[in-house]
Scaffold this motif. Structure first.
Motif, PDB file in Angstrom:
ATOM      1  N   ARG A  14       0.835  -1.605  -0.010  1.00  0.00           N
ATOM      2  CA  ARG A  14      -0.214   0.034  -0.087  1.00  0.00           C
ATOM      3  C   ARG A  14       1.100   1.293  -0.012  1.00  0.00           C
ATOM      4  O   ARG A  14       0.490   1.865  -0.472  1.00  0.00           O
ATOM      5  CB  ARG A  14      -0.819  -0.110   1.106  1.00  0.00           C
ATOM      6  N   LYS A  15       1.621   1.209   0.352  1.00  0.00           N
ATOM      7  CA  LYS A  15       2.737   2.289   1.005  1.00  0.00           C
ATOM      8  C   LYS A  15       3.955   2.641  -0.620  1.00  0.00           C
ATOM      9  O   LYS A  15       4.084   3.363  -0.979  1.00  0.00           O
ATOM     10  CB  LYS A  15       3.669   2.151   1.668  1.00  0.00           C
ATOM     11  N   LYS A  16       4.113   1.751  -1.470  1.00  0.00           N
ATOM     12  CA  LYS A  16       4.553   2.225  -2.769  1.00  0.00           C
ATOM     13  C   LYS A  16       3.566   1.771  -4.062  1.00  0.00           C
ATOM     14  O   LYS A  16       3.273   2.365  -4.937  1.00  0.00           O
ATOM     15  CB  LYS A  16       5.053   0.327  -3.116  1.00  0.00           C
ATOM     16  N   GLY A  17       1.604   2.391  -3.698  1.00  0.00           N
ATOM     17  CA  GLY A  17       0.849   2.351  -4.380  1.00  0.00           C
ATOM     18  C   GLY A  17      -0.073   1.872  -4.726  1.00  0.00           C
ATOM     19  O   GLY A  17       0.050   1.316  -5.642  1.00  0.00           O
ATOM     20  N   ILE A  18       0.028  -0.376  -3.927  1.00  0.00           N
ATOM     21  CA  ILE A  18      -0.164  -1.034  -4.523  1.00  0.00           C
ATOM     22  C   ILE A  18      -1.785  -1.671  -3.538  1.00  0.00           C
ATOM     23  O   ILE A  18      -1.329  -1.786  -2.639  1.00  0.00           O
ATOM     24  CB  ILE A  18      -0.271  -2.373  -4.918  1.00  0.00           C
ATOM     25  N   ILE A  19      -2.517  -1.559  -4.473  1.00  0.00           N
ATOM     26  CA  ILE A  19      -3.953  -2.083  -3.434  1.00  0.00           C
ATOM     27  C   ILE A  19      -4.252  -3.633  -3.892  1.00  0.00           C
ATOM     28  O   ILE A  19      -4.421  -3.780  -5.033  1.00  0.00           O
ATOM     29  CB  ILE A  19      -4.894  -0.913  -3.989  1.00  0.00           C
ATOM     30  N   CYS A  20      -4.065  -3.939  -2.879  1.00  0.00           N
ATOM     31  CA  CYS A  20      -4.178  -5.808  -3.003  1.00  0.00           C
ATOM     32  C   CYS A  20      -5.145  -6.342  -1.881  1.00  0.00           C
ATOM     33  O   CYS A  20      -4.851  -5.618  -0.546  1.00  0.00           O
ATOM     34  CB  CYS A  20      -2.908  -6.312  -2.569  1.00  0.00           C
TER      35      CYS A  20
END
Length: 65
Positions: free
Chosen positions: A41-47
């Motif tokens: 999430r900090k890297k902008g990847i929502i999983c």
């Protein structure tokens, strides 16, 4: 060595072993998955949780090979 001394030695060893196991045990899988999700999430990847589980399974398989 008397039977009582042997019993005390066994109990003492079990206590020390249990303490060491608690201190050196890896984190629970749930905690690791949460850390992975936070990093993504900090890297902008929502999983989703299912995607995190699939990622952990894939990484575990690759590490074991």
């Amino acid at each position: 060595m008397s039977n009582l001394s042997l019993l005390y030695a066994f109990i003492g060893g079990a206590i020390v072993g249990a303490g060491a196991a608690v201190l050196f045990a890896p984190e629970k899988g749930e905690d690791i998955r949460a850390r992975i999700a936070d990093l993504l999430r900090k890297k902008g990847i929502i999983c989703s949780d299912n995607e995190i589980d699939a990622l952990v399974e894939q990484l575990t398989t690759e590490i074991d090979d």
